[in-house]
Scaffold this motif. Structure first.
Motif, PDB file in Angstrom:
ATOM      1  N   THR A  62     -18.958   4.460  21.597  1.00 11.26           N
ATOM      2  CA  THR A  62     -19.656   3.157  21.623  1.00 11.26           C
ATOM      3  C   THR A  62     -21.146   3.271  21.292  1.00 11.26           C
ATOM      4  OG1 THR A  62     -20.104   3.362  23.997  1.00 11.26           O
ATOM      5  CG2 THR A  62     -18.039   2.269  23.346  1.00 11.26           C
ATOM      6  N   SER A  63     -21.619   4.494  21.014  1.00  9.10           N
ATOM      7  CA  SER A  63     -23.053   4.686  20.762  1.00  9.10           C
ATOM      8  C   SER A  63     -23.456   4.056  19.430  1.00  9.10           C
ATOM      9  CB  SER A  63     -23.398   6.179  20.740  1.00  9.10           C
ATOM     10  OG  SER A  63     -24.719   6.364  20.254  1.00  9.10           O
ATOM     11  N   ILE A  64     -24.319   3.070  19.516  1.00  7.00           N
ATOM     12  CA  ILE A  64     -24.782   2.400  18.291  1.00  7.00           C
ATOM     13  C   ILE A  64     -25.663   3.332  17.466  1.00  7.00           C
ATOM     14  CG2 ILE A  64     -26.316   0.565  17.450  1.00  7.00           C
ATOM     15  CD1 ILE A  64     -25.115  -1.257  19.563  1.00  7.00           C
ATOM     16  N   ASN A  65     -26.510   4.138  18.137  1.00 10.80           N
ATOM     17  CA  ASN A  65     -27.405   5.031  17.400  1.00 10.80           C
ATOM     18  C   ASN A  65     -26.632   6.072  16.602  1.00 10.80           C
ATOM     19  OD1 ASN A  65     -29.683   3.736  18.256  1.00 10.80           O
ATOM     20  ND2 ASN A  65     -30.143   5.161  19.910  1.00 10.80           N
ATOM     21  N   LEU A  66     -25.549   6.610  17.206  1.00 11.93           N
ATOM     22  CA  LEU A  66     -24.742   7.594  16.479  1.00 11.93           C
ATOM     23  C   LEU A  66     -24.026   6.942  15.294  1.00 11.93           C
ATOM     24  CD1 LEU A  66     -23.215   9.682  19.414  1.00 11.93           C
ATOM     25  CD2 LEU A  66     -25.106  10.306  17.893  1.00 11.93           C
ATOM     26  N   ARG A  67     -23.599   5.715  15.467  1.00 10.01           N
ATOM     27  CA  ARG A  67     -22.935   5.008  14.371  1.00 10.01           C
ATOM     28  C   ARG A  67     -23.945   4.652  13.264  1.00 10.01           C
ATOM     29  NH1 ARG A  67     -19.333   0.563  17.450  1.00 10.01           N
ATOM     30  NH2 ARG A  67     -18.274   0.328  15.442  1.00 10.01           N
ATOM     31  N   LEU A  68     -25.187   4.446  13.661  1.00 13.70           N
ATOM     32  CA  LEU A  68     -26.223   4.204  12.648  1.00 13.70           C
ATOM     33  C   LEU A  68     -26.468   5.449  11.799  1.00 13.70           C
ATOM     34  CD1 LEU A  68     -28.745   1.975  14.620  1.00 13.70           C
ATOM     35  CD2 LEU A  68     -27.677   1.390  12.432  1.00 13.70           C
ATOM     36  N   PHE A  69     -26.350   6.624  12.422  1.00 14.30           N
ATOM     37  CA  PHE A  69     -26.437   7.852  11.640  1.00 14.30           C
ATOM     38  C   PHE A  69     -25.305   7.911  10.613  1.00 14.30           C
ATOM     39  CE2 PHE A  69     -29.106   9.905  15.052  1.00 14.30           C
ATOM     40  CZ  PHE A  69     -30.166  10.239  14.219  1.00 14.30           C
ATOM     41  N   LYS A  70     -24.151   7.415  11.003  1.00 14.73           N
ATOM     42  CA  LYS A  70     -23.009   7.388  10.079  1.00 14.73           C
ATOM     43  C   LYS A  70     -23.317   6.462   8.909  1.00 14.73           C
ATOM     44  CE  LYS A  70     -17.961   7.150  10.095  1.00 14.73           C
ATOM     45  NZ  LYS A  70     -16.745   6.900  10.914  1.00 14.73           N
ATOM     46  N   VAL A  71     -23.949   5.343   9.196  1.00  9.76           N
ATOM     47  CA  VAL A  71     -24.385   4.433   8.134  1.00  9.76           C
ATOM     48  C   VAL A  71     -25.342   5.159   7.186  1.00  9.76           C
ATOM     49  CG1 VAL A  71     -25.729   2.355   7.619  1.00  9.76           C
ATOM     50  CG2 VAL A  71     -24.093   2.344   9.519  1.00  9.76           C
ATOM     51  N   GLU A  72     -26.280   5.905   7.767  1.00 10.73           N
ATOM     52  CA  GLU A  72     -27.270   6.625   6.961  1.00 10.73           C
ATOM     53  C   GLU A  72     -26.587   7.606   6.002  1.00 10.73           C
ATOM     54  OE1 GLU A  72     -31.266   9.336   7.768  1.00 10.73           O
ATOM     55  OE2 GLU A  72     -30.508   8.024   9.354  1.00 10.73           O
ATOM     56  N   ILE A  73     -25.555   8.272   6.500  1.00 16.60           N
ATOM     57  CA  ILE A  73     -24.800   9.207   5.651  1.00 16.60           C
ATOM     58  C   ILE A  73     -24.072   8.452   4.539  1.00 16.60           C
ATOM     59  CG2 ILE A  73     -22.869  10.832   5.581  1.00 16.60           C
ATOM     60  CD1 ILE A  73     -25.323  12.054   6.812  1.00 16.60           C
ATOM     61  N   PHE A  74     -23.471   7.324   4.885  1.00 17.00           N
ATOM     62  CA  PHE A  74     -22.791   6.505   3.865  1.00 17.00           C
ATOM     63  C   PHE A  74     -23.764   6.115   2.750  1.00 17.00           C
ATOM     64  CE2 PHE A  74     -19.372   4.839   6.996  1.00 17.00           C
ATOM     65  CZ  PHE A  74     -18.433   5.743   6.516  1.00 17.00           C
ATOM     66  N   VAL A  75     -24.958   5.698   3.150  1.00 14.93           N
ATOM     67  CA  VAL A  75     -25.966   5.289   2.163  1.00 14.93           C
ATOM     68  C   VAL A  75     -26.361   6.479   1.296  1.00 14.93           C
ATOM     69  CG1 VAL A  75     -28.321   4.411   1.835  1.00 14.93           C
ATOM     70  CG2 VAL A  75     -26.839   3.390   3.582  1.00 14.93           C
ATOM     71  N   PHE A  76     -26.569   7.632   1.941  1.00 13.97           N
ATOM     72  CA  PHE A  76     -26.947   8.843   1.212  1.00 13.97           C
ATOM     73  C   PHE A  76     -25.888   9.202   0.166  1.00 13.97           C
ATOM     74  CE2 PHE A  76     -26.743  13.479   0.717  1.00 13.97           C
ATOM     75  CZ  PHE A  76     -28.032  13.745   0.291  1.00 13.97           C
ATOM     76  N   GLU A  77     -24.624   8.995   0.517  1.00 18.84           N
ATOM     77  CA  GLU A  77     -23.519   9.342  -0.384  1.00 18.84           C
ATOM     78  C   GLU A  77     -23.136   8.191  -1.315  1.00 18.84           C
ATOM     79  OE1 GLU A  77     -21.222  12.648   2.402  1.00 18.84           O
ATOM     80  OE2 GLU A  77     -20.540  10.559   2.457  1.00 18.84           O
ATOM     81  N   ASP A  78     -23.958   7.129  -1.313  1.00 17.01           N
ATOM     82  CA  ASP A  78     -23.723   5.953  -2.163  1.00 17.01           C
ATOM     83  C   ASP A  78     -22.414   5.236  -1.832  1.00 17.01           C
ATOM     84  OD1 ASP A  78     -26.038   5.696  -3.657  1.00 17.01           O
ATOM     85  OD2 ASP A  78     -25.396   7.172  -5.135  1.00 17.01           O
ATOM     86  N   LEU A  90     -21.936  -3.395  13.678  1.00 21.54           N
ATOM     87  CA  LEU A  90     -23.033  -3.076  14.600  1.00 21.54           C
ATOM     88  C   LEU A  90     -23.919  -4.293  14.854  1.00 21.54           C
ATOM     89  CD1 LEU A  90     -24.031   0.462  13.268  1.00 21.54           C
ATOM     90  CD2 LEU A  90     -22.632  -0.090  15.268  1.00 21.54           C
ATOM     91  N   TYR A  91     -24.103  -5.116  13.821  1.00 12.16           N
ATOM     92  CA  TYR A  91     -24.913  -6.330  13.975  1.00 12.16           C
ATOM     93  C   TYR A  91     -24.276  -7.265  15.003  1.00 12.16           C
ATOM     94  CZ  TYR A  91     -27.157 -10.776  12.911  1.00 12.16           C
ATOM     95  OH  TYR A  91     -27.830 -11.972  13.018  1.00 12.16           O
ATOM     96  N   ASN A  92     -22.948  -7.371  14.963  1.00 13.58           N
ATOM     97  CA  ASN A  92     -22.254  -8.223  15.935  1.00 13.58           C
ATOM     98  C   ASN A  92     -22.418  -7.700  17.354  1.00 13.58           C
ATOM     99  OD1 ASN A  92     -21.350 -10.025  14.000  1.00 13.58           O
ATOM    100  ND2 ASN A  92     -19.473  -8.854  13.592  1.00 13.58           N
ATOM    101  N   GLU A  98     -33.614  -3.345  15.418  1.00 15.99           N
ATOM    102  CA  GLU A  98     -34.341  -3.329  14.140  1.00 15.99           C
ATOM    103  C   GLU A  98     -33.814  -2.256  13.183  1.00 15.99           C
ATOM    104  OE1 GLU A  98     -36.923  -0.665  16.811  1.00 15.99           O
ATOM    105  OE2 GLU A  98     -35.732  -2.489  17.019  1.00 15.99           O
ATOM    106  N   GLU A  99     -33.230  -1.171  13.715  1.00 18.68           N
ATOM    107  CA  GLU A  99     -32.707  -0.114  12.860  1.00 18.68           C
ATOM    108  C   GLU A  99     -31.554  -0.629  11.986  1.00 18.68           C
ATOM    109  OE1 GLU A  99     -32.693   3.442  11.025  1.00 18.68           O
ATOM    110  OE2 GLU A  99     -34.140   2.815  12.556  1.00 18.68           O
ATOM    111  N   ILE A 100     -30.803  -1.586  12.505  1.00 13.85           N
ATOM    112  CA  ILE A 100     -29.724  -2.194  11.716  1.00 13.85           C
ATOM    113  C   ILE A 100     -30.307  -2.909  10.501  1.00 13.85           C
ATOM    114  CG2 ILE A 100     -27.952  -4.004  11.737  1.00 13.85           C
ATOM    115  CD1 ILE A 100     -27.437  -3.242  14.690  1.00 13.85           C
TER     116      ILE A 100
END
Length: 462
Positions: A62-78, A90-92, A98-100
């Motif tokens: 349920t950690s939002i911060n850890l899931r945000l890291f996953k988002v960061e990886i997705f972005v890095f990998e296009d 995560l927005y819901n 603000e990190e979202i």
């Protein structure tokens, strides 16, 4: 969250790496996982960061911060669609994080929707007191849009919150320079220095603005203050040296460049400039000595090879000039300036075939200056290759239509192979466009110039 490198904070890294080696799953709290992931992202070890994210989410789903890291990886990998889907979830869960918004803006930016990215970042500003990084991101988005006034506004906001944010300061000056507004940059920097009088970076940038405006004495004063603020500031000594060269104070310039050699490893730029100064002072032995040092320090610096080649060229020591330009070409066969020098030197040595080869290579590399076409064509004439010369000049005419210098040459060549109609056509064109160049016929084609047909055409009034 920044990772600290003291012993206690290193323990989770050691523990995590031990877990990877032994396959024994160990427990970490979510904050430890955040530090571990952040560490590997900073190190550029994306695959290990991804493993840490997986283990982290297995233990803290349920950690939002850890899931945000996953988002960061997705972005890095296009994988922008995957990142978008996860961000929506995560927005819901946390619409005021603000990190979202930052990650959403990052996705929009990668999709080149910079205006939308700015809109999202401005919403994030409303959600946090830590606005400096957000202002910087907004400024960068405006730079992507070439909206330099808006970008400048936001980088200045960064400085208003952190006067030591040198990255923002450089970006502000970049905007002023792109807008060709050196006077405004000077006004801004002077105001900034009133608040932060010992900022060596600001003094350095002020000196560069005065240099552009050719106000060399003011530039010199600015660099003096930069050095007073930090007497190890290599950039200030280098720029001060450049100003002293403009003021023809070559010995003082040498002194400044030599200081940089003692402050850090020698730079090819400083060595080259010292050589140039010694050459201006007519101290040829020291000049060439520093040119040697320049090419030894950085064999790929074209300015070093060009300087040493031109040095011997001026002294009419063409064999040595040719030796050094050949060494340069062996290091970089695609350098147009090298090939032009190679051609000129070979021409002076009477090695016309080599000179022509050099000009041909220059053209193949995309240097379509008129003089290159003319020089190559004239060499082909000298080498007795009229057809090749015609082809060369006709190619040149595609870039320089209605050019009299080309047309007189084509006229002479066509007359020389007894194609009188074409010769007449080009000679009439040459006379029409510029009669003053008609000496080309006599100079390059002395026998042709004596023909009655050619003499009559040359006498014809326009």
């Amino acid at each position: 969250m920044e990772f600290s490198y003291n012993d206690n904070d290193n323990l989770p890294i050691i523990k995590f790496e031990s877990m990877l080696k032994t396959n024994h799953v160990l427990f970490f709290d979510s904050e430890e996982f955040e530090n571990i992931i952040h560490h590997y992202l900073n190190e550029g070890k994306i695959n290990i960061a991804k493993k840490a994210i997986k283990f982290g989410l297995d233990q803290h789903p349920t950690s939002i911060n850890l899931r945000l890291f996953k988002v960061e990886i997705f972005v890095f990998e296009d994988k922008l669609d995957d990142a978008d889907t996860l961000l929506h979830e995560l927005y819901n869960l946390d619409p005021f994080n603000e990190e979202i918004y930052i990650q959403k803006a990052n996705i929009l930016s990668k999709r080149n929707d910079h205006l939308k990215a700015i809109e999202v970042l401005k919403k994030a500003v409303e959600l946090t007191n830590d606005v400096v990084d957000l202002y910087a991101l907004i400024g960068m988005e405006y730079l992507f849009l070439d909206q330099f006034e808006n970008a400048k506004t936001y980088f200045i906001k960064c400085l208003e919150h952190d006067i030591n944010d040198y990255s923002a300061l450089y970006n502000v000056i970049y905007c002023f320079e792109y807008l060709n507004d050196n006077e405004a940059a000077i006004t801004f920097l002077n105001t900034f220095l009133d608040k932060n009088p010992y900022c060596e970076v600001a003094w350095h940038q002020l000196g560069k603005q005065y240099f552009v405006l050719k106000e060399y004495n003011k530039a010199l004063s600015a660099y003096d203050f930069a050095i007073i603020s930090d007497d190890t500031f290599v950039g200030a000594y280098l720029e001060r040296g450049k100003v002293l060269e403009k003021l023809k104070r070559y010995n003082d310039a040498i002194e400044n460049y030599k200081i940089t050699l003692n402050l850090e490893d020698p730079t090819s730029f400083a060595l080259l400039r010292i050589g140039k100064c010694y050459e201006k002072l007519k101290n040829e032995d020291l000049a060439v000595q520093y040119y040697y040092k320049t090419v030894h320090e950085d064999p790929m610096l074209d300015k070093g090879w060009i300087a040493i080649t031109k040095f011997f060229n001026k002294k009419q020591n063409y064999q040595k000039a040719l030796y050094y330009i050949n060494k340069a070409i062996n290091l970089d066969t695609e350098n147009v300036i090298y090939w032009k020098l190679y051609s000129q030197i070979n021409q002076r040595l009477g090695l016309f075939e080599e000179a022509e080869r050099g000009y041909k290579k220059t053209l193949e590399l995309g240097n379509y200056e008129l003089n290159t076409w003319l020089s190559r064509g004239d060499l082909l004439i000298k080498l007795g290759e009229p057809q090749a010369a015609i082809y060369n000049f006709e190619q040149a005419a595609e870039f320089y239509p209605e050019n009299a210098e080309l047309e007189y040459r084509l006229a002479g060549l066509y007359f020389s192979i007894n194609e009188n109609d074409k010769g007449t056509f080009y000679l009439k064109n040459g006379l029409k466009h510029n009669r003053e160049y008609n000496f080309i016929i006599e100079e390059l084609f002395p026998i042709i110039s004596k023909r009655i047909l050619v003499k009559n055409l040359l006498k014809t009034n326009p």
